[in-house]
Design a protein around this motif. Structure first.
Motif, mmCIF file in Angstrom:
data_model
loop_
_atom_site.group_PDB
_atom_site.id
_atom_site.type_symbol
_atom_site.label_atom_id
_atom_site.label_comp_id
_atom_site.label_asym_id
_atom_site.label_seq_id
_atom_site.Cartn_x
_atom_site.Cartn_y
_atom_site.Cartn_z
ATOM 1 N N THR A 220 0.850 -1.187 0.000
ATOM 2 C CA THR A 220 0.000 0.000 0.000
ATOM 3 C C THR A 220 0.886 1.237 0.000
ATOM 4 N N HIS A 221 0.604 2.187 -0.849
ATOM 5 C CA HIS A 221 1.355 3.443 -0.815
ATOM 6 C C HIS A 221 0.826 4.337 0.311
ATOM 7 N N THR B 18 -3.612 3.635 -3.204
ATOM 8 C CA THR B 18 -3.977 2.236 -3.359
ATOM 9 C C THR B 18 -5.465 2.104 -3.035
ATOM 10 N N SER C 290 -1.995 -9.733 -10.086
ATOM 11 C CA SER C 290 -1.558 -8.335 -10.049
ATOM 12 C C SER C 290 -0.320 -8.162 -10.923
ATOM 13 N N GLY D 43 -4.958 -6.448 -10.314
ATOM 14 C CA GLY D 43 -4.304 -5.302 -9.695
ATOM 15 C C GLY D 43 -3.195 -4.748 -10.560
ATOM 16 N N ASP E 296 0.080 -1.354 -10.719
ATOM 17 C CA ASP E 296 0.989 -0.524 -9.936
ATOM 18 C C ASP E 296 0.969 0.953 -10.313
ATOM 19 N N GLU F 209 -6.131 -0.712 -7.740
ATOM 20 C CA GLU F 209 -5.228 0.215 -8.434
ATOM 21 C C GLU F 209 -4.259 0.865 -7.451
ATOM 22 N N GLY F 210 -3.115 1.272 -7.977
ATOM 23 C CA GLY F 210 -2.137 1.974 -7.145
ATOM 24 C C GLY F 210 -1.388 1.074 -6.178
ATOM 25 N N LEU F 211 -1.174 -0.188 -6.548
ATOM 26 C CA LEU F 211 -0.423 -1.092 -5.667
ATOM 27 C C LEU F 211 1.048 -0.705 -5.607
ATOM 28 N N ASN F 212 1.645 -0.925 -4.444
ATOM 29 C CA ASN F 212 3.073 -0.691 -4.252
ATOM 30 C C ASN F 212 3.799 -2.034 -4.342
ATOM 31 N N CYS G 291 -6.586 -7.721 1.010
ATOM 32 C CA CYS G 291 -6.846 -6.372 0.513
ATOM 33 C C CYS G 291 -8.170 -5.938 1.135
ATOM 34 N N CYS H 173 -3.514 -3.047 1.539
ATOM 35 C CA CYS H 173 -3.277 -4.368 0.969
ATOM 36 C C CYS H 173 -1.947 -4.908 1.454
#
Lengths: 271, 271
Positions: free
Chosen positions: A66-67, A111, A166, A207, A209, A236-239, A252, A267
């Protein structure tokens, strides 16, 4: 002792049931108490070191994918990031007992998950928000794959059997989620790819990144293709900075909000 | 086939590595694309049934122990609940490609975690917000216990060995989290109980079924006792309506926000 762990746990449970703990008081007879200030003696805290924020726990037992949400985080379509998120509403500096703040969060912050209501008016009207997403889909075995970095991606020989997939892409290499400026030349899924996933795979969670699962030019049809069945969850926006390709247990857990077509989520991957 | 599952997964991984999937396009050569409207043909969606929001999945494999955030949800200290949370900022009714909203969330909304910075100025200054909480503590075996309903609770014979302990109390029986009005006569942990937990148990996560872990009259000292070590995570506003006492796997994942002394979280129990 290890062999009898369950027994110890059950015994403990019984002790707690029958037992007597200075923990809670039932103040029914007092009725509704009035609010009153609680003057307390100051607590002496030795000067603490700054905290460490971690992405990896215990040598990879848990990966936080998670960001962090902060003012410099990128936001869809704008050049200068999220801006202020947290506002302090009560401060101990002003004599309050504690700090209290509030958050203003665009629903697709960092995220996050998308709901069917994001791209379909009918689903919006019926209430297919993120709180209707299937927790079984959001918690279970998950594949992380690397997308080739130096060519377009055209077709897959076999359909993935994994329900959760992902994609780690050039977005991660380019550290796009670490730049305040929104970049529309990110890697995303094209309309054809989305339709292929729906028609040929068992994927129920997909998913990516960067801020959108869909390539910039196919934003609408790709989302429509993925969300239409109401069975696929988009994350969306996974780290994925610290993660290698492979199979993990994904958890998640988007916050549970009525009416939101997108919701920030935390997540993790466990191995 | 079942015996060779790992092999199939690795083969799939290799296929995805070498393979070619119509999924993403690398448009580096295009540079930054300009924003443009994406006119799409209307998508025909048959009139869907309303969604079902579930607390229990697959006969108890997953329990959602998170309360839904909605305008009528109770909020600390006020008589009429949360009020509006979600505001639509882009609507398909007005010609947008999709629905987009934003959320205004007090940091201690509904099911949420507390950080050390909530009650200590020193920790606030150093940044001990909820994003510094240990994910190992928030994800693992967890005990749910019933607190006796008809008497005060005074002391415990043995110290719980469990690192995670959540209390189901009269708050659940009274359905306090389902009432918009804030009730200060809820059941919570008293100062002595908090000190006892810190001094005599291994508990690193303590959860409860109303908006505060602390009894109303001991709000400050109880929080101070629990949060001072920075090793105990406090989870408040749990939904234990459908859960029986016992051992589960807890996953409690608060959104990852810089600077927040409290954060909404989604929590599940798996069995």
């Amino acid at each position: 002792m290890a062999g009898n762990k369950r027994g110890v746990q059950l015994m403990l449970l019984l002790q707690l049931w029958t037992g007597v703990l200075t923990i809670a008081v039932l103040s029914l007879d007092e009725g509704l108490l009035t609010l009153k200030p609680q003057v307390q003696p100051p607590v002496d805290i030795p000067n603490p070191d700054p905290p460490v924020r971690r992405d990896v726990y215990y040598n990879g037992k848990i990966f936080d994918i998670t960001h962090l949400i902060y003012p410099g985080m990128p936001k869809w379509g704008v050049p200068d990031g999220m801006g202020q998120v947290v506002t302090v509403t009560e401060s101990m500096k002003n004599g309050s007992d504690c700090y209290v703040s509030e958050m203003k969060l665009p629903s697709h912050t960092g995220t996050h998950v998308d709901a069917p209501s994001h791209f379909f008016e009918e689903y919006y009207e019926k209430g297919y928000d993120t709180s209707t997403l299937n927790l079984k889909t959001l918690n279970g075995p998950a594949l992380v794959v690397d997308v080739p970095r130096n060519s377009n991606i055209t077709e897959l020989a076999n359909s993935p059997r994994n329900r959760s997939c992902s994609f780690r892409t050039l977005n991660t290499d380019r550290k796009l989620m670490h730049q305040s400026e929104f970049h529309s030349d990110y890697v995303g899924i094209m309309k054809d790819g989305a339709e292929w996933i729906v028609d040929n795979t068992n994927i129920k969670l997909v998913g990516i990144d960067y801020l959108s699962i869909a390539s910039y030019n196919d934003a609408v049809p790709t989302h429509q293709a993925l969300l239409r069945s109401r069975k696929i969850v988009v994350v969306e926006g996974l780290n994925l900075d610290k993660v290698t390709a492979g199979i993990y247990d994904l958890h998640c857990l988007p916050i549970r909000v009525l009416g939101a077509e997108g919701t920030p989520t935390r997540c993790i991957l466990m191995s």
